[in-house]
Design an enzyme around this catalytic site. Structure first.
Site, short mmCIF file in Angstrom:
data_model
loop_
_atom_site.label_atom_id
_atom_site.label_comp_id
_atom_site.label_asym_id
_atom_site.label_seq_id
_atom_site.Cartn_x
_atom_site.Cartn_y
_atom_site.Cartn_z
N GLY A 162 89.02 53.38 -48.89
CA GLY A 162 89.08 51.84 -48.34
C GLY A 162 90.44 51.40 -47.84
N HIS A 163 91.51 52.34 -48.37
CA HIS A 163 92.67 51.43 -48.36
C HIS A 163 93.70 52.50 -47.72
CE1 HIS A 163 96.65 49.94 -49.99
NE2 HIS A 163 95.79 48.91 -49.92
N TYR A 164 93.83 52.76 -46.62
CA TYR A 164 93.25 52.08 -45.37
C TYR A 164 92.80 53.37 -44.74
CZ TYR A 164 95.76 47.95 -46.59
OH TYR A 164 96.40 46.80 -47.16
N ILE A 172 97.31 54.30 -47.52
CA ILE A 172 98.41 54.12 -48.53
C ILE A 172 98.39 53.79 -49.79
CG2 ILE A 172 100.46 52.11 -48.87
CD1 ILE A 172 100.07 51.65 -45.50
#
Length: 142
Positions: A40-42, A47
Site C-alpha cells: 500500500g506504500h505505494y 518507497i
C-alpha cells in the site's frame, strides 16, 4: 535479535555489524520488495516509509541499550523524536545501514542519535528519545 522484543513482521533489523553495549550500534535492514508495507506504500512506486526508518533506528538503538546486563528483559518505548530529517527515499533492494549512538541515559530514560545510510548516502537522521519499562507494566524503569 533475541535481545529485543520485536518479532516478524515488525522486526526491522536483519543483522548487527558492530556493537558497543550502552554506547553505539551499527545494524542493517535489507529492504525487500516483499515487505508487507509495499502493498500500500505505494503500489507501482514503492518507497520504504520514513516512520519505519525511524523505527528501525530505534530497534538498533534498543540492541545497544538492552545488551547491558542491568537492562536485560526491559521493553523500550518511544518517548519522543526530535530533528527527524528524511534526505532521500529508501527503495526495495536497498540495504539500510543504521548507526545509533547513545547520547544520554538516566533512570530508564535515554536519548540516541540515529542515522540511516544506503551506501555512503545519508537517507535519514533523528534524535530518538526512549523509556525502558518492565514488560508487565507501562511505567519507566527506575
Amino acid at each position: 535479535m533475541e535481545i529485543i522484543p520485536h518479532r516478524h513482521p515488525f522486526l526491522l533489523i536483519d543483522r548487527v555489524l558492530e556493537l558497543e553495549p550502552g554506547r553505539r550500534v551499527v545494524a542493517v535492514k535489507n529492504v525487500s520488495m516483499n515487505e508487507p508495507v509495499f502493498q500500500g506504500h505505494y503500489p507501482g512506486n514503492p518507497i520504504f516509509p520514513g516512520v519505519l526508518i525511524l523505527e528501525a533506528m530505534a530497534q538498533a538503538g534498543a540492541v545497544a541499550v538492552l545488551s547491558q546486563p542491568e537492562f536485560a528483559g526491559k521493553v523500550p518505548l518511544f518517548a519522543g523524536i526530535d530533528d527527524a530529517r528524511f534526505r532521500r527515499p529508501v527503495l526495495p533492494g536497498d540495504q539500510l545501514r543504521l548507526e545509533v549512538e547513545m547520547v544520554a541515559m538516566r533512570r530508564g530514560l535515554g536519548v540516541g542519535k540515529g542515522m540511516a545510510y544506503v551506501g555512503d548516502e545519508l537517507k535519514a537522521e533523528a534524535t530518538l528519545k526512549f523509556a525502558l519499562v518492565d514488560a508487565a507494566t507501562p511505567e519507566p524503569a527506575r
